[in-house]
Design an enzyme around this catalytic site. Structure first.
Site, PDB file in Angstrom:
ATOM      1  N   TYR A 203      -9.167   2.727  15.229  1.00 49.74           N
ATOM      2  CA  TYR A 203      -8.361   2.353  14.068  1.00 49.74           C
ATOM      3  C   TYR A 203      -9.211   1.852  12.895  1.00 49.74           C
ATOM      4  CZ  TYR A 203      -5.266  -0.182  11.000  1.00 49.74           C
ATOM      5  OH  TYR A 203      -4.622  -0.636   9.873  1.00 49.74           O
TER       6      TYR A 203
ATOM      7  N   ASN B 282      -8.071   2.776   0.424  1.00 50.21           N
ATOM      8  CA  ASN B 282      -8.119   2.982   1.880  1.00 50.21           C
ATOM      9  C   ASN B 282      -7.013   3.923   2.346  1.00 50.21           C
ATOM     10  OD1 ASN B 282     -10.250   1.389   2.508  1.00 50.21           O
ATOM     11  ND2 ASN B 282      -9.106  -0.229   3.512  1.00 50.21           N
ATOM     12  N   VAL B 283      -7.304   4.690   3.386  1.00 50.13           N
ATOM     13  CA  VAL B 283      -6.267   5.561   3.957  1.00 50.13           C
ATOM     14  C   VAL B 283      -5.010   4.769   4.273  1.00 50.13           C
ATOM     15  CG1 VAL B 283      -5.657   7.059   5.861  1.00 50.13           C
ATOM     16  CG2 VAL B 283      -7.950   7.074   5.003  1.00 50.13           C
ATOM     17  N   LYS B 284      -5.208   3.568   4.765  1.00 48.75           N
ATOM     18  CA  LYS B 284      -4.071   2.730   5.171  1.00 48.75           C
ATOM     19  C   LYS B 284      -3.050   2.610   4.051  1.00 48.75           C
ATOM     20  CE  LYS B 284      -1.875  -0.392   7.711  1.00 48.75           C
ATOM     21  NZ  LYS B 284      -1.142   0.033   8.896  1.00 48.75           N
ATOM     22  N   GLY B 285      -3.519   2.502   2.812  1.00 45.07           N
ATOM     23  CA  GLY B 285      -2.620   2.570   1.672  1.00 45.07           C
ATOM     24  C   GLY B 285      -1.774   1.338   1.459  1.00 45.07           C
TER      25      GLY B 285
END
Lengths: 276, 538
Positions: free
Chosen positions: B271, A150-153
């Site tokens: 988000y 995920n981009v969130k990482g």
């Protein structure tokens, strides 16, 4: 690695009463405050007691037990009625023989920035690198695969989706091996990542072996990882007792692995010469 | 509030930006008004009082909504089939019906004629009861805020200090949250377990295990709110509680938050799409309902623009923050939120090695302050450039605090010098609060003297970011918001409208769709709740 001022002779020369060492190959060092060999360190900690002289004495005793002699409490501050925060300076008597410390083996490949990874992929492939990821078996915990993909990482690093030149297919949880193989073929995957977080009775080992066997069977003419078959990567906190060979995968990543480590490995393993 | 107009922004440019944001949002709002999702339908069931789960942890709300979907579809909503089954069957209660449905013992139908009218009436009464409970909780908060006033109501208003707890165990979180409140926190946020946003159900009960956070459940909400009420009375100041609505269950979590008197919720319009790969349509539909509930509950939303700056460069992407704030504002207003409920987010994330980074930060923070004068802006501390050097990090946090004071930010998340190393220790929080107190007390009313030179670096930078925002909004309006998201406009990642998680839970509403919760939320002024409460018997 050794710098000036850390030679064995200079360091041992500051230790009174140190025996003469003929042909000394040691390289003794101590912490450096403002004078070679002064052994000064700083630390801070909290004790679960109310602030006051008694708390300070407790902090000094702790410092002493940690090998700081002399030590001084330079700051103590109450944090609410039940806790005290300390900053302590002190001199440690411990010696480190730097010469006896082997240089850690380190990663066999360098960590690259996202830009470097993207550039390497563009240069070597002239298309996006395809990564297919999944949690296989009954494991419903996507926390590991999501942290990497995920981009969130994870740990302040963005996941592989963030890399412009990596095309990520995250199949989520409870994916069967058949579904994974089928999707990897359909996407023409360069690499397959499987995550196993919560398992019982070594199911994570069994699942991963089964996955690897299925890929090896599906790509019988493969020469090596990336040549005729996708690179196979397993990740999870409970793989520390086995080797990649045991499972039939190319690489295992353990607890605390960050996306950049995986990205660096993909470049190293799939794009030879691009990770220099 | 902060004196306005320090930047001498062109009012026409500001009006244009808002008009373009409204144009970009319009097709998405239309889509949200004509679709429903599994979570919107489950939210109605939860509003009507359905709670609990089977032995495997699968909520009864999921069982019931799934059974209706499998038998008659969701395009007419769950209200008609469910309350028809209650009216005509032996089940007695929603919980009884859900259990029977889970066991496959209920035949649902879509009632017509008088049966449909009866079902609608019963469903409306059930939804009304839930809304009335939410109204009561809001009135309760208003009364507590009068008795236990907080810094934002002082003259001059003080920023609210926002602190985080995250142990994974609600029973560990409680003493930590109470300690944080005693240390000075005005707002306590309980970080959610990693990955909860991707669960298509809301876990049940008090939970003691999570990954880097604690599950958002109704019982955890209740326990924490009660603990903070206790410490609020002890301190003579109401301590607000925050959790996260974002994810696949926005409508349900928003409903539970309203029922348990949470005070703020993380609720961003994009988000989940960008950072969690949740389907864009699912997100916008869920979001509208969740924000309608927040509006009714008097909950302040916190938006997540700070996240864009952790992904993209904080200078280059500054205008994407403003664009997202304008979109969040538009979607929020449309859902009934007032300006005072729009905790628009932004962050201090410029690389400190960039020359004049602090001047740039001031320009961005002041621009946001002036664009949204009535919004309780939420200002986030540096995370991306916290390197593990705690001493340098402490200094950076001080500059962040200074920027917050100078530009009149409303909700200040407290920066930890150990950011990125571990979840905050007791001493980390204490040192962080010492930092804030020093800056706040040393500066006093310094904001009055902070007047950027007309035409100077700060004013010009703010003007440029606004101009770039207008350009981007025009482009988004031309190609459509869903296309812009698919093209990677926000946070770099591309998210096509038919990709991502949760799309299979999206259903176009049929003619004759009935959802009494939406009916109430669409037709009533959410802020006339107290007057309303007196008209409706319990």
């Amino acid at each position: 690695m050794s710098g000036p001022g850390t030679s064995g002779a200079a360091a041992t020369g500051t230790v009174p009463g140190a025996p003469a060492q003929p042909a000394d190959t040691r390289q003794v060092i101590r912490p450096y405050g403002d004078t070679t060999g002064d052994g000064m360190v700083q630390m801070s900690f909290t004790l679960p007691v109310p602030a006051g002289p008694r708390a300070d004495a407790a902090a000094l005793q702790l410092a002493g037990k940690m090998g700081l002699d002399p030590a001084s409490v330079v700051h103590s501050k109450p944090m609410g009625p039940d806790f005290t925060f300390f900053i302590v300076y002190g001199k440690v008597g411990h010696l480190i023989d730097y010469a006896s410390i082997p240089a850690p083996e380190g990663r066999a490949y360098p960590l690259l920035s996202a830009q470097e990874v993207n550039r390497a992929i563009r240069r070597a492939l002239n298309r996006r690198l395809v990564v297919v990821g999944a949690c296989i078996g009954t494991d419903a915990h996507t926390v590991g695969i999501d942290a990497i993909l995920n981009v969130k990482g994870f740990a302040g690093e963005k996941g592989l989706e963030y890399y412009r030149e990596i095309h990520v297919v995250n199949m989520g949880a409870q994916v069967t091996v058949e579904e994974l193989v089928e999707r990897a073929k359909a996407e023409d995957a360069d690499a397959v990542l499987v995550s196993q977080v919560v398992t019982q009775r070594n199911a994570h080992l069994h699942n991963t072996k089964q996955m690897a066997a299925a890929f090896h069977a599906e790509y019988p003419t493969a020469v090596a990882a990336g040549i005729g078959r996708p690179l196979l990567i397993a990740g999870g906190p409970r793989f520390d007792t086995v080797t990649p060979e045991d499972l039939g995968v190319d690489r295992i990543f353990g607890k605390g692995t960050t996306p950049a480590e995986v990205a660096g490995y993909l470049v190293h393993a799939l794009l030879p010469g691009e990770d220099a | 509030m902060t004196p306005q107009g320090k930047l001498d922004l062109d009012p026409e440019a500001v009006r244009t930006a808002r008009r373009l944001a409204a144009r970009a949002a319009e097709p998405v709002i239309r889509m949200a008004r004509t679709h429903t999702t599994v979570s919107v339908e489950r939210a109605l069931l939860r509003l009507a009082g359905l709670s609990g789960a089977d032995d495997g942890g699968r909520p009864w709300a999921n069982h019931l909504a799934d059974a209706v979907r499998d038998q008659v579809g969701l395009e007419h909503g769950v209200a008609l089939p469910v309350w028809d089954a209650l009216n005509t069957g032996p089940h007695g209660s929603l919980a009884g019906l859900a259990r029977a449905a889970a066991a496959g013992r209920v035949r649902f139908r879509l009632p017509t004629g008088t049966d449909a009218a009866h079902a609608t009436a019963a469903a409306t009464a059930a939804a009304r009861a839930g809304i009335t409970r939410i109204d009561r909780r809001r009135a309760e908060r208003d009364a507590l805020l009068r008795r236990l006033p907080t810094g934002d109501a002082a003259d001059p208003p003080r920023p609210l200090v926002y602190l985080i707890v995250a142990t994974g165990d609600i029973y560990e979180d409680i003493p930590q949250a109470q300690a944080a409140a005693r240390e000075g926190a005005d707002v306590v946020a309980v970080i959610r377990s990693t990955g909860q946003s991707l669960l298509d159900f809301v876990p049940e009960g008090a939970t003691r295990e999570g990954y880097a956070g604690t599950y958002a459940t109704q019982e955890n909400f209740r326990l924490m709110r009660a603990a903070l009420d206790e410490v609020s009375h002890e301190l003579g100041r109401y301590v607000r509680l925050t959790n996260y609505a974002s994810g696949l269950c926005m409508p349900e979590i928003a409903t539970l938050a309203g029922l348990e008197r949470l005070d703020m919720m993380l609720n961003d319009c994009m988000y989940g799409i960008i950072f969690r790969d949740i389907n864009p349509r699912r997100t916008f539909i869920d979001q509208r309902f969740s924000r309608q509930i927040h509006a009714r509950a008097g909950i302040v939303i916190n938006t997540g623009e700070d996240n864009y700056l952790t992904t993209a460069d904080a200078v280059d992407a500054a205008h994407t923050v403003v664009v997202s704030q304008l979109l969040n504002e538009r979607f929020g207003h449309e859902a009934g939120l007032t300006d005072a409920q729009l905790g628009l987010g932004h962050a201090f994330e410029i690389d400190p090695s960039v020359p004049e980074s602090f001047r740039l930060e001031l320009a961005h923070a002041q621009l946001v302050r002036e664009l949204f004068p009535g919004a309780p802006l939420k200002y986030m501390p540096p995370t991306k450039h916290m390197t593990g050097n705690i001493f340098a990090g402490y200094l950076l946090d001080a500059f962040f605090n200074l920027a917050g004071v100078l530009t009149g930010q409303s909700i200040i998340l407290i920066g930890m010098m150990t950011e990125g190393i571990h979840t905050p220790w007791l001493s980390d929080r204490d040192l962080a609060l010492e930092n804030v107190r020093y800056v706040r007390d040393a500066c006093g009313r310094l904001a009055e003297d902070f007047v950027p030179r007309p035409g100077g670096f700060i004013a010009e930078r703010a003007r440029r970011v606004l101009a770039e925002s207008v350009d981007l909004l025009a482009r988004i309006g031309d190609e459509g918001l869903l296309t812009a998201i698919a093209d990677g406009t926000f946070g770099v990642t591309r998210r096509p409208p038919d990709g991502g998680k949760g799309l299979d839970g999206v259903v176009a509403r049929a003619d004759g769709y009935v959802n009494p919760a939406i009916e109430i939320l669409d037709t009533e002024d959410p802020h006339a709740a107290r007057a309303h409460e007196e008209e409706v018997p319990a």
